[in-house]
Design a protein around this motif. Sequence first.
Motif, PDB file in Angstrom:
ATOM      1  N   TYR A 136     -22.887   5.523  13.583  1.00 39.65           N
ATOM      2  CA  TYR A 136     -22.948   6.090  12.254  1.00 39.65           C
ATOM      3  C   TYR A 136     -22.505   4.845  11.354  1.00 39.65           C
ATOM      4  O   TYR A 136     -21.921   3.999  11.635  1.00 39.65           O
ATOM      5  CB  TYR A 136     -21.473   7.080  12.296  1.00 39.65           C
ATOM      6  N   SER A 138     -22.746   3.511   6.875  1.00 38.44           N
ATOM      7  CA  SER A 138     -22.647   3.926   5.604  1.00 38.44           C
ATOM      8  C   SER A 138     -22.575   2.616   4.523  1.00 38.44           C
ATOM      9  O   SER A 138     -22.099   1.659   5.070  1.00 38.44           O
ATOM     10  CB  SER A 138     -21.554   4.921   5.347  1.00 38.44           C
ATOM     11  N   TYR A 148     -11.940   8.241  -1.801  1.00 41.82           N
ATOM     12  CA  TYR A 148     -13.460   8.843  -1.659  1.00 41.82           C
ATOM     13  C   TYR A 148     -13.839   8.707   0.002  1.00 41.82           C
ATOM     14  O   TYR A 148     -13.979   7.957   0.399  1.00 41.82           O
ATOM     15  CB  TYR A 148     -14.510   7.832  -2.478  1.00 41.82           C
ATOM     16  N   SER A 149     -14.589   9.970   0.267  1.00 42.52           N
ATOM     17  CA  SER A 149     -15.155  10.132   1.523  1.00 42.52           C
ATOM     18  C   SER A 149     -16.198   9.263   1.597  1.00 42.52           C
ATOM     19  O   SER A 149     -17.323   9.560   0.666  1.00 42.52           O
ATOM     20  CB  SER A 149     -15.350  11.612   1.775  1.00 42.52           C
ATOM     21  N   LEU A 151     -18.101   8.636   4.954  1.00 44.57           N
ATOM     22  CA  LEU A 151     -18.560   9.157   6.088  1.00 44.57           C
ATOM     23  C   LEU A 151     -18.105  10.122   6.760  1.00 44.57           C
ATOM     24  O   LEU A 151     -16.797  10.345   7.011  1.00 44.57           O
ATOM     25  CB  LEU A 151     -18.894   7.683   6.969  1.00 44.57           C
ATOM     26  N   SER A 152     -18.782  10.964   7.389  1.00 48.09           N
ATOM     27  CA  SER A 152     -18.274  12.164   8.315  1.00 48.09           C
ATOM     28  C   SER A 152     -18.895  11.860   9.603  1.00 48.09           C
ATOM     29  O   SER A 152     -20.063  11.527   9.580  1.00 48.09           O
ATOM     30  CB  SER A 152     -18.503  13.316   7.593  1.00 48.09           C
ATOM     31  N   VAL A 153     -18.202  12.047  10.526  1.00 45.16           N
ATOM     32  CA  VAL A 153     -18.516  11.863  12.090  1.00 45.16           C
ATOM     33  C   VAL A 153     -18.208  13.195  12.791  1.00 45.16           C
ATOM     34  O   VAL A 153     -17.269  14.040  12.303  1.00 45.16           O
ATOM     35  CB  VAL A 153     -18.064  10.775  12.933  1.00 45.16           C
ATOM     36  N   SER A 154     -18.967  13.407  13.659  1.00 46.89           N
ATOM     37  CA  SER A 154     -18.829  14.610  14.351  1.00 46.89           C
ATOM     38  C   SER A 154     -18.978  14.610  15.874  1.00 46.89           C
ATOM     39  O   SER A 154     -19.760  13.762  16.147  1.00 46.89           O
ATOM     40  CB  SER A 154     -19.911  15.888  14.053  1.00 46.89           C
ATOM     41  N   TYR A 168      -9.643  12.405  15.761  1.00 53.77           N
ATOM     42  CA  TYR A 168     -10.341  11.336  15.563  1.00 53.77           C
ATOM     43  C   TYR A 168      -9.262  10.126  15.106  1.00 53.77           C
ATOM     44  O   TYR A 168      -8.377  10.470  14.375  1.00 53.77           O
ATOM     45  CB  TYR A 168     -11.293  11.431  14.326  1.00 53.77           C
TER      46      TYR A 168
END
Length: 180
Positions: A136, A138, A148-149, A151-154, A168
């Motif tokens: 991942y 960014s 402020y967001s 990055l999103s991980v899954s 997480y």
Amino acid sequence: ASLSRSTNGTITITVLDINDNSPVFQSNSYGKTIEEDFGLGKSILQVEANDADSTSNAVLVYSLSSLNNPDDLFVISSSTGVISLNNTLNFEGRKEYRLTALVHDQGVPSQSDSVEVVIAVSDVNDHHPIFTQPIYSSIVAEDTAVGYSILSVSASDRDSGNNSVITYSINSNMYSNLFQ
């Protein structure tokens, strides 16, 4: 005149048992829940039957039907009725087994009975979470607002229930104060 004569003796009459009673399981069904990492060869439960006959007509032999016992996953002691695990389990593959235990006597003709045995498999935490992608990244502008967001991980986990809950965190001490 005729003389009457008599004698006394003992006669032993032995009544032989005929096989007129079927063996009967002590319960209408049996069941147990075991974890998927249950040890090979360990006994799970015991099915028990009684036969009102005597001699060989009451000698019982236990077995499992092969129709619902894939790959002989479970085995039963023919003399005691103890069911044991014969192969590894996988909760994610199958959560329940419905077996048929059989019992027959040694009479001629033989009499028999059957009973359902339900073995439920419970999950253990045997799978680790896996991210949906290997890397991942960014790009963050230096004037990006706090909160402020960026990055999103899954990730997913093949276990179930609480064993599949993923938490997480950022492990690096260098950045622990900069990110949430």
